[in-house]
Design an enzyme around this catalytic site. Structure first.
Site, PDB file in Angstrom:
ATOM      1  N   SER A 196     -11.428   1.788  -0.880  1.00 17.86           N
ATOM      2  CA  SER A 196     -11.244   2.749  -1.957  1.00 17.86           C
ATOM      3  C   SER A 196     -11.221   4.178  -1.387  1.00 17.86           C
ATOM      4  CB  SER A 196     -12.344   2.560  -3.011  1.00 17.86           C
ATOM      5  OG  SER A 196     -12.059   3.297  -4.170  1.00 17.86           O
TER       6      SER A 196
ATOM      7  N   HIS B 153      -9.008  -3.782  -7.900  1.00 20.25           N
ATOM      8  CA  HIS B 153      -9.422  -2.820  -6.888  1.00 20.25           C
ATOM      9  C   HIS B 153     -10.552  -3.375  -6.017  1.00 20.25           C
ATOM     10  CE1 HIS B 153      -9.788   1.172  -5.232  1.00 20.25           C
ATOM     11  NE2 HIS B 153     -11.046   1.277  -5.615  1.00 20.25           N
TER      12      HIS B 153
ATOM     13  N   GLU C 121      -3.959  -2.942  -9.811  1.00 20.98           N
ATOM     14  CA  GLU C 121      -4.779  -1.728  -9.701  1.00 20.98           C
ATOM     15  C   GLU C 121      -3.906  -0.485  -9.719  1.00 20.98           C
ATOM     16  OE1 GLU C 121      -6.749  -0.811  -5.935  1.00 20.98           O
ATOM     17  OE2 GLU C 121      -6.163  -2.775  -5.197  1.00 20.98           O
TER      18      GLU C 121
END
Length: 297
Positions: A144, A268, A238
């Protein structure tokens, strides 16, 4: 089973109490509680340490190669999460690679805005080199915001004249803080974890008034020349799908050896759910194979 697993994970995330764009203190506590609710395997060792003045957690699993290091950068939109919170996924990667992982507890926004996180990651890497760990035996892994931070850190290493590591694996990287990818809108109803509004909120916290297109904040706008081989993994459900696709294309334009793996109908950072999702298990194995292939002695 795979389709059922994907649907079950989607439901789990849609009912999660975590709101990435919510109140910082409250969401940090929720993030930590969610992570802490999953116990670590008994054979995982996690010890607090420091590298270059930056706090880190050294994660070890059995049968590791002591010469190899995974430098791990956690996610949390630059405002949530911590190195201790990342131990579960870092250990899973480390076990499959057969190396120790060192998770960097970089400073968080809004208390410490950009470029504090980049500075901390560079300092930790520089300290590894100073401790006689060859660059060729270091691999970066990040998820991320940590994935975007990996890319930014690699660019910063080049600017500082430091050698590049052997490779880097980026899981669902947040590489564009302008949040301008088409998937921010096109995948919004399918993404059970993130919203464009939440990312824009955290981007403002991290940037502290600076331009979101600043290359070391949004490496999708950086000169990626000279980066090591990259593996980028992302789920098709995502809003950051386009970040991964565009970062891959941008790396290719700069003659970087880059692999993109898009895993269908998963969310995600799906890699963190290997215990309940076969896709995650396969993705982590692919990442380990990639990292091991790029070590050099």
């Amino acid at each position: 089973m795979t389709q059922q697993q994907r649907q079950a994970l989607d439901e789990l995330l849609r009912h999660s109490p975590l709101d990435v764009g919510g109140d910082i203190a409250e969401q940090r506590a929720i993030f930590h509680e969610m992570i802490a609710s999953v116990p670590l395997p008994d054979d995982v060792s996690a010890k607090q340490d420091e590298l270059g003045g930056v706090p880190v957690v050294v994660v070890e699993t059995p049968n590791l190669d002591p010469s190899a290091v995974i430098l791990y950068l956690h996610g949390g939109a630059y405002a949530l999460g911590s190195a201790p919170d990342s131990v579960g996924l870092a250990a899973d990667v480390a076990r499959r690679v057969g190396a120790r992982a060192i998770s960097v507890n970089y400073r968080l926004a809004p208390e410490h805005p950009f470029p504090a996180a980049v500075d901390d990651a560079v300092a930790a890497y520089r300290a590894l080199l100073d401790h006689a760990v060859p660059a060729s035996r270091i691999a970066f892994v990040g998820e991320s915001a940590g994935g975007g931070l990996v890319a930014a850190t690699l660019v910063a290493l080049g600017q500082a004249g430091l050698p590049q590591p052997s490779s880097a694996a980026l899981f669902s990287p947040w590489a564009d803080l302008t949040v301008s990818g088409a998937s921010a809108v096109g995948k919004a109803t399918l993404d059970p974890a993130l919203t464009p509004e939440a990312l824009r909120t955290r981007a403002r916290d991290y940037l502290g008034g600076q331009d979101p297109a600043t290359p070391l904040a949004s490496p999708i706008f950086a000169d990626l020349t000279g980066l090591p081989p990259l593996l980028i993994q992302v789920g098709s459900h995502e809003i950051l799908l386009d970040d991964a696709i565009r970062l891959t294309a941008h790396a290719a334009e700069h003659d970087i050896a880059v692999e993109l793996q898009v895993w269908p109908q998963v969310p995600h950072v799906f890699q963190s759910f290997a215990a309940i999702l076969d896709d995650a298990d396969h993705a982590l194995n692919a990442a380990a194979t990639f990292i091991n292939r790029n070590w050099s002695n």
